[in-house]
Enzyme design. Sequence first.
Site, PDB file in Angstrom:
ATOM      1  CG  HIS A 260      62.885  33.581  -9.653  1.00 47.69           C
ATOM      2  ND1 HIS A 260      63.718  34.739  -9.451  1.00 47.69           N
ATOM      3  CD2 HIS A 260      61.833  34.007 -10.373  1.00 47.69           C
ATOM      4  CE1 HIS A 260      62.820  35.737  -9.815  1.00 47.69           C
ATOM      5  NE2 HIS A 260      61.769  35.341 -10.307  1.00 47.69           N
TER       6      HIS A 260
ATOM      7  CG  ASP B  90      62.806  30.997  -3.612  1.00 47.54           C
ATOM      8  OD1 ASP B  90      62.019  31.532  -3.232  1.00 47.54           O
ATOM      9  OD2 ASP B  90      63.206  31.443  -5.064  1.00 47.54           O
TER      10      ASP B  90
ATOM     11  CD  GLN C 167      55.625  31.421  -7.562  1.00 49.52           C
ATOM     12  OE1 GLN C 167      54.587  31.138  -7.303  1.00 49.52           O
ATOM     13  NE2 GLN C 167      56.214  32.316  -8.164  1.00 49.52           N
TER      14      GLN C 167
ATOM     15  CE  LYS D  95      57.044  35.882  -6.324  1.00 56.57           C
ATOM     16  NZ  LYS D  95      56.849  36.248  -7.727  1.00 56.57           N
TER      17      LYS D  95
ATOM     18  CB  CYS E  44      62.948  35.511 -13.286  1.00 56.37           C
ATOM     19  SG  CYS E  44      62.315  37.156 -13.547  1.00 56.37           S
TER      20      CYS E  44
HETATM   21  C1  LIG Z   1      60.523  30.900  -7.102  1.00 52.99           C
HETATM   22  C2  LIG Z   1      60.869  32.510  -6.880  1.00 52.99           C
HETATM   23  N1  LIG Z   1      61.967  32.741  -6.039  1.00 52.99           N
HETATM   24  C3  LIG Z   1      62.046  34.250  -5.973  1.00 52.99           C
HETATM   25  C4  LIG Z   1      61.292  35.042  -6.603  1.00 52.99           C
HETATM   26  C5  LIG Z   1      61.236  36.488  -6.409  1.00 52.99           C
HETATM   27  O1  LIG Z   1      60.533  37.110  -5.795  1.00 52.99           O
HETATM   28  P1  LIG Z   1      60.712  38.713  -5.531  1.00 52.99           P
HETATM   29  O2  LIG Z   1      60.593  39.300  -7.054  1.00 52.99           O
HETATM   30  O3  LIG Z   1      59.442  38.904  -4.872  1.00 52.99           O
HETATM   31  O4  LIG Z   1      61.761  39.064  -4.716  1.00 52.99           O
HETATM   32  C6  LIG Z   1      60.086  34.498  -7.462  1.00 52.99           C
HETATM   33  C7  LIG Z   1      59.214  35.697  -8.158  1.00 52.99           C
HETATM   34  O5  LIG Z   1      59.200  36.384  -8.911  1.00 52.99           O
HETATM   35  C8  LIG Z   1      59.775  33.321  -7.422  1.00 52.99           C
HETATM   36  O6  LIG Z   1      58.934  32.743  -8.320  1.00 52.99           O
END
Ligand SMILES: Cc1ncc(COP(=O)(O)O)c(C=O)c1O
Lengths: 146, 146, 412, 412
Positions: free
Chosen positions: C125, C202, C205, C228, C368
């Site tokens: 992401h 990370d 998910q 999430k 993203c």
């Molecule tokens: C794999 C992953 N990493 C990071 C994020 C970023 O999360 P956030 O936007 O809540 O900071 C997301 C979701 O948007 C994600 O799916």
Amino acid sequence: MDSRNLYNEILTEHNMRPYYKHELEDADLVLEGVNPNCGDDIWLKLKLDGDVITDGAFVGDGCAISQASADIMLGLVIGRTKSEAIRLIDMFTRMIKGEAGEEEIEELEEASALKDISHMPARVKCAVLGWHTLEEMIGDKGGDES
Amino acid sequence: MDSRNLYNEILTEHNMRPYYKHELEDADLVLEGVNPNCGDDIWLKLKLDGDVITDGAFVGDGCAISQASADIMLGLVIGRTKSEAIRLIDMFTRMIKGEAGEEEIEELEEASALKDISHMPARVKCAVLGWHTLEEMIGDKGGDES
Amino acid sequence: MSAENTNVRTNEDIRNDFVLIAQNEYAYLDNAATSQKPVCVIEAEKRFYTDMNANPMRGFYPLSLEATKAYEDARSCVANFIGASCPEEIVFTRNATESINLVAYSWGLNNIRACDEIAVSVSEHHSNMLPWQMVAKATGAKLNYIECKSDGSYSDEELERAINSRTKLVAITHVSNVLGRRNPIEKITEMAHSFGALVLVDASQSIPHMKIDVQKLGADFLAFSGHKLLAPMGIGALYGRKSLLEDMPPFLTGGEMIESVRLDGATYAEVPHKFEAGTVNAAGAYALSEAIRYINSIGYEYIKERDRVLTAKAIEALRKTEHVRILGSEDPYDHNGIISFTIDNVHPHDISEVLAQDKVCIRAGHHCAQPLMEHLKIGSCARASIMFYNSEDEVERFIESVASVRRRLGWA
Amino acid sequence: MSAENTNVRTNEDIRNDFVLIAQNEYAYLDNAATSQKPVCVIEAEKRFYTDMNANPMRGFYPLSLEATKAYEDARSCVANFIGASCPEEIVFTRNATESINLVAYSWGLNNIRACDEIAVSVSEHHSNMLPWQMVAKATGAKLNYIECKSDGSYSDEELERAINSRTKLVAITHVSNVLGRRNPIEKITEMAHSFGALVLVDASQSIPHMKIDVQKLGADFLAFSGHKLLAPMGIGALYGRKSLLEDMPPFLTGGEMIESVRLDGATYAEVPHKFEAGTVNAAGAYALSEAIRYINSIGYEYIKERDRVLTAKAIEALRKTEHVRILGSEDPYDHNGIISFTIDNVHPHDISEVLAQDKVCIRAGHHCAQPLMEHLKIGSCARASIMFYNSEDEVERFIESVASVRRRLGWA
Ligand SMILES: Cc1ncc(COP(=O)(O)O)c(C=O)c1O
Ligand SMILES: Cc1ncc(COP(=O)(O)O)c(C=O)c1O
């Protein structure tokens, strides 16, 4: 969390008229103890003869609890050996955590006036400041902590 | 926000079988238009004879709305002068904002198929991509925008 | 509430815990973007404000002490939940993005040099890629992208190429937000540690779908977002090994993160407070701990089973639908609730628009993860993502709507 | 709810809007630390989750469009509230601390050089001091502290010394969180601008008490927190002039703040999204806009009047109480609801503890303003802080409790 009795007579007396709050020339051990969050700050000074704490004093600044507690502590440990003092520190610490028994609390004499602090998490650090500082000063050589 | 009729026949036709989606050799004006957020991306190409748009085409990639809208637009402006085109762009933009009158919408011919986009804020950018790109290409010299 | 015992609650019981879900109007299948929130979580946040609202950390009166306790208990709850050694290993942040940026700024800029490499998977992401691009640019280090195969898996050779003696950090997602595939974190942390490199995982998910144990994973840092994981927006967490956090300089500075301040400098509080500048989101942390309690009451066993059943149903049906192409593994079990797909001749935004007309909520775009899209040679895709509260009925609505897309776009 | 017209609501009506306040158990006088939240704000946050919960910005389905609209409408609401020229001048952050750090990292580190000066008042909250210490250290610039008199006011000579042709930025609070005094921002911005310097105004303590107009103030940047303004924790705002924000590089990076990402770099979204990395706190922003609507319905006229009446009552009584010393101006009107004081021979923590026993909530300590404490030659002080919903009765409870402190500590 009822703390109506926190500022009892013993505590206020030791705060208003601390017996050991003064300079001490020719101290053998000197250490600063600080509670950064609340600003309590003491310098603890001791005279030793071999293993025996022959005299002690403190200077500093802080809330009534930190100041009275240090004063009460010195009254209790002066004249005792380091290992006896360590035992009392341990007892006091457990009293503050609400883990000490009746007789132990009795043995702490005037320091037992601080036992209600166990219900006041925000003030525990003030109560133990002097004691922890003393422990750091004499602890590593304190011997039989059991 | 009911958009059941968004993908109407006019729109799907222009998306599936765009008339003007092809290369254009010897274009006089070429400009890329991008919607970075959704990835719509077109290259608009025009041939001019003096003030008149004599031919046009586009290539690119994007959702049905962006592609069909660009195709419909070229059908509407080819053969017109730059200032007429600017007037139509202005009309179209107002239609998309829900601000155009009945007759204006009629004047936009097939482009009126996109008028429901005014209820769909997320798709407005797709619908206007071609039109804004055209405006940028001919706008500054477009004369009497009134 | 049905008075039965735990774990005999039906899907319908569970759906009733979520206001928007219980209404059955929308088939909400955009859970990877953000989850719905159970009533108990919403009520917990409300309760914070009606029962103990005060600025935590500094007050001596009962409200402030209660607020402090709620906040620090939430920290312990998160620590237990992911197997941290102690609460001090948990820093509360706004979201996973901020958690990762904190590591990039505080650890990255101070520990990575021009001769080092940072290994980042190509399927990250943007939130776990841009901060490392920033660090690489600022330090001169090399970004070494780990390339996945089209099903999202990594070959041993590729891992061995990308993780080597010059590697200082591996930044990798536990589960890809596009392919849904779980990456072999244990293998990667072992490789990285053998070269003295650290690993940031990370878990954005993965944490809604599987039990996280930072010890088993071998993670040095781990980031996730509350929103999430059934919690409100505006709260997230960073796990960091205590010794690492202790050695890191602060990032944001201000109130609540200092020991003392003088005109010529400051000394900072202990971890984790050193990293929590300004008034904390205590209500958010409290609600996150309630979300964790709810997740635990549901249990990951149940969650995994629902993921498997619903994903298999969706994937099987889509596979039979002409012109639909599913991204990633053939095996539904590898998807952790995430089903990304394309439809021939239809732009993903139009897929999502048509589904929206049927009140089926999915996401379309690059998610993203533009570099992954390029790697897979597509511009964008549509993505449905499942959570344990979703129903068979919702999956059917989704399948039917997808099956109608080409017709409704004129490709009859 | 009483059905009367606006502005004829009594203090009791208003108190009923706040659950904790209506209970009358605590006399909550720690409003400068954080405010209580009216029911309508708590309900707004809840409503977001039950009526439109989705990740904003990227979805095409109605829930996500509604969430996006709620979030962007909140931005417009904040922009209107403080007189910004357009919504793009508002960046949502977690709190004032983060707002200031954003400017320090993004603008400060990129615009301040070794030969420059940063003027910071000695009475700043740590959150508006530490970030500038960081910038000064990183760039080699000089921090020039503006010293106040003991009543908190600044002499013209001092301002002229501190703000000069080398000054690049003046960081100053609108209202001091210890002395309550309003600083002459208009004069300061005029001086700073005449040297081409920018001014960051910390409005954390002013915005709950007075109408803010960034144009009239001449502020280039302005920061505040939602939680002190009746809104939930976890949401704050930064105002920046659009041209400044446009020229600044991003700070946190990740999802939602990009135009496109490639393996070798990225192009960023327009302001303000460029500064909002990761999933935004849309529910918090929505609730903040409800808080602003509530404040507007109360009106700053009423708020100022209540501040004045209650502050005067408290100050007059304290002045008559032996051994109590009030910090700052003699004039209650200069206090904006903030009353800091000391009691001879009693440590402020003991004052606050005794008051807590009487369920009077005030704060004691250095109030995240250690340099000001040193400047005033005290280690710490006690602080009561008033909000419009406080009552005469609460002030009386406070006064009585203060009057009893010395006796209860043995100084009979
Ligand atoms: C794999 C992953 N990493 C990071 C994020 C970023 O999360 P956030 O936007 O809540 O900071 C997301 C979701 O948007 C994600 O799916
Ligand atoms: C003047 C001032 N500035 C900044 C802050 C920091 O606000 P926050 O902790 O919400 O970031 C505060 C309050 O704590 C304050 O009083």
